[in-house]
Design an enzyme around this catalytic site. Structure first.
Site, PDB file in Angstrom:
ATOM      1  N   LYS A 113      77.217 114.498  72.225  1.00 26.10           N
ATOM      2  CA  LYS A 113      76.128 114.617  73.396  1.00 26.10           C
ATOM      3  C   LYS A 113      75.084 114.089  73.532  1.00 26.10           C
ATOM      4  CE  LYS A 113      79.734 117.417  75.172  1.00 26.10           C
ATOM      5  NZ  LYS A 113      80.009 118.461  76.105  1.00 26.10           N
ATOM      6  N   LYS A 197      89.631 111.771  73.657  1.00 21.68           N
ATOM      7  CA  LYS A 197      90.124 113.095  73.948  1.00 21.68           C
ATOM      8  C   LYS A 197      89.802 112.918  75.785  1.00 21.68           C
ATOM      9  CE  LYS A 197      86.989 116.634  74.086  1.00 21.68           C
ATOM     10  NZ  LYS A 197      86.886 118.289  74.645  1.00 21.68           N
ATOM     11  N   LYS A 200      86.081 116.688  80.276  1.00 23.92           N
ATOM     12  CA  LYS A 200      85.360 116.705  81.589  1.00 23.92           C
ATOM     13  C   LYS A 200      84.282 115.715  81.760  1.00 23.92           C
ATOM     14  CE  LYS A 200      84.771 121.418  80.932  1.00 23.92           C
ATOM     15  NZ  LYS A 200      84.745 122.834  81.229  1.00 23.92           N
TER      16      LYS A 200
HETATM   17  P1  ATP Z   1      83.109 118.511  77.724  1.00 23.24           P
HETATM   18  O1  ATP Z   1      83.507 116.975  78.152  1.00 23.24           O
HETATM   19  O2  ATP Z   1      81.896 118.793  78.737  1.00 23.24           O
HETATM   20  O3  ATP Z   1      82.988 118.515  76.259  1.00 23.24           O
HETATM   21  P2  ATP Z   1      85.793 119.651  77.751  1.00 23.24           P
HETATM   22  O4  ATP Z   1      86.542 118.746  78.708  1.00 23.24           O
HETATM   23  O5  ATP Z   1      85.809 119.165  76.163  1.00 23.24           O
HETATM   24  O6  ATP Z   1      84.154 119.531  78.009  1.00 23.24           O
HETATM   25  P3  ATP Z   1      85.430 122.202  77.333  1.00 23.24           P
HETATM   26  O7  ATP Z   1      84.756 123.055  78.349  1.00 23.24           O
HETATM   27  O8  ATP Z   1      84.474 121.877  76.140  1.00 23.24           O
HETATM   28  O9  ATP Z   1      85.914 121.105  77.830  1.00 23.24           O
HETATM   29  O10 ATP Z   1      86.619 122.989  76.385  1.00 23.24           O
HETATM   30  C1  ATP Z   1      87.427 124.163  77.046  1.00 23.24           C
HETATM   31  C2  ATP Z   1      88.432 124.345  76.103  1.00 23.24           C
HETATM   32  O11 ATP Z   1      89.402 123.378  76.148  1.00 23.24           O
HETATM   33  C3  ATP Z   1      87.910 124.423  74.486  1.00 23.24           C
HETATM   34  O12 ATP Z   1      88.777 125.380  73.898  1.00 23.24           O
HETATM   35  C4  ATP Z   1      88.301 123.189  74.202  1.00 23.24           C
HETATM   36  O13 ATP Z   1      88.538 122.960  72.923  1.00 23.24           O
HETATM   37  C5  ATP Z   1      89.935 122.715  75.087  1.00 23.24           C
HETATM   38  N1  ATP Z   1      90.168 121.519  75.386  1.00 23.24           N
HETATM   39  C6  ATP Z   1      89.214 120.700  75.919  1.00 23.24           C
HETATM   40  N2  ATP Z   1      89.466 119.291  75.890  1.00 23.24           N
HETATM   41  C7  ATP Z   1      90.854 119.458  75.395  1.00 23.24           C
HETATM   42  C8  ATP Z   1      91.778 118.593  75.201  1.00 23.24           C
HETATM   43  N3  ATP Z   1      91.598 117.211  75.747  1.00 23.24           N
HETATM   44  N4  ATP Z   1      92.813 118.805  74.512  1.00 23.24           N
HETATM   45  C9  ATP Z   1      93.089 120.190  74.160  1.00 23.24           C
HETATM   46  N5  ATP Z   1      92.183 121.102  74.307  1.00 23.24           N
HETATM   47  C10 ATP Z   1      90.869 120.829  75.065  1.00 23.24           C
END
Ligand code: ATP
Ligand code: LTN
Length: 330
Positions: A113, A197, A200
């Site tokens: 990040k 991955k 968000k």
């Molecule tokens: P950011 O992109 O801002 O890091 P994010 O999309 O990774 O956000 P988080 O809020 O960090 O989402 O994650 C929320 C939960 O969902 C965490 O437990 C994370 O491990 C899980 N998670 C997020 N993205 C995935 C994914 N692509 N597959 C499986 N689990 C996920």
């Protein structure tokens, strides 16, 4: 005895299929009858990168609504906002003194990040965020922390901190937690680039829980697939098909092998249509429940009750810590 379970999600951006499959669906599986599950909204964590206040407010409300729509039961689970339980901030400040700059600099999420930011504007909160996350976990004496794969390193840091502090003061101040990562679905990949991955903060190739069904179907039908024609799970050589098989099997509650069997001798096109059907049925169901939750007006009460339940345990932990480390208490 049942284990104490804790997890949370930060209210940044819109929830997507990865957040549901990797996190929320597991929270539901783990919820227990007996006030031993704590699921919160990590709203203080949402401040680690600039965010519009209105967006933060709306994301927070949406996240609670989706927790409830997905099946979290406020009778069994304490559902609350991190910012409404001051003990999180208090323990976070204390724990900062036991974490090392070196280990914090090695956190891959911080590296990823901060690499996207101008070096002069990397917030201190982004750097110390895993310490606040450790406080989130340790406050509730959590033993099990269900998360997606990307959060494993943070839970491991929490373990290190708990062990370090217990050793320093020669007493069991903290329960040492274990991250629990589901075998399938802990890393749902982007539909437009299945080597990345679904996330968000990089929403290309995401399916959002709020997506219009037609748009969601289009995204699946145009998902990047691989050479060849066999619908087979092979992460190395067929990352696109493997990702779609994972999504399909998780939403249907079957194994990857069972999903593969359904598509023997079928073409990618037919397979994608079946995935789109399952995803759209799932979205239709959760969106209708989400609307009902919003219309019911129960969110504030759920959060109020949840914060009360959470504060009771969290305040006890802060008192225990203060006593153990020599902060004056009366
Ligand atoms: P950011 O992109 O801002 O890091 P994010 O999309 O990774 O956000 P988080 O809020 O960090 O989402 O994650 C929320 C939960 O969902 C965490 O437990 C994370 O491990 C899980 N998670 C997020 N993205 C995935 C994914 N692509 N597959 C499986 N689990 C996920
Ligand atoms: N960092 C997590 C959210 C989070 C969390 C936690 C998860 C904050 N504190 C404690 C489990 C336990 C994320 O979703 N990015």
């Amino acid at each position: 005895m049942e284990h104490i379970i804790l997890s949370g999600i930060k209210p940044t951006g819109q929830l997507h299929l990865g957040s549901y499959i990797g996190a929320i669906s597991n929270f539901i599986k783990y919820q227990k009858e007996d006030d031993k599950t704590f699921i919160f909204i990590a709203d203080l964590h949402a401040l680690t990168l600039p965010i519009d206040p209105k967006e933060l407010y709306e994301n927070t409300r949406d996240l609670v609504a989706f927790y409830l729509a997905a099946g979290l039961d406020p009778e069994k689970v304490a559902i609350f906002l991190q910012s409404q339980v001051p003990a999180h901030s208090e323990l976070g400040i204390i724990l900062n003194n036991y974490a090392y700059m070196g280990e914090m600099s090695r956190m891959t999420q911080f590296k990823d990040k901060s690499a996207k930011l101008n070096e002069k504007s990397i917030g201190l909160g982004l750097f110390t965020y895993p310490v606040l996350m450790a406080a989130d976990i340790l406050l509730y004496n959590a033993e099990i922390v269900p998360v997606g794969e990307d959060q494993k390193q943070h839970v491991e840091l929490c373990r290190d901190l708990a062990i370090r502090i217990n050793n320093r003061y020669k007493q069991e101040i903290f329960v040492v937690p274990t991250p629990v990562i589901a075998k399938t679905g802990a890393r749902i990949m982007s539909l437009s680039d299945p080597t990345k991955k679904m996330s968000k903060s990089d929403p290309k190739g995401d399916i959002f829980l709020k997506d219009d069904l037609k748009i969601a179907r289009k995204k699946i039908m145009s998902a990047v697939t691989d050479l060849g024609s066999e619908v087979k799970y092979d992460k190395e050589n067929k990352p696109g098909i493997s990702n779609l098989l994972t999504i399909y099997s998780c939403l249907k509650g079957i194994t990857i092998e069972e999903a593969e069997k359904e598509f023997v001798n079928q073409r990618y096109g037919e397979f994608k249509k079946a995935v789109a059907d399952v995803v759209c049925a799932f979205l239709e169901d959760i969106q209708s429940k989400y609307t009902k939750v919003i219309e019911s007006g129960i969110i504030d009460k759920v959060l109020h009750d949840g914060a009360l339940k959470a504060s009771k345990i969290a305040d006890e932990t802060v008192e225990r810590v203060k006593k153990a480390i020599g902060l004056y208490s009366f």
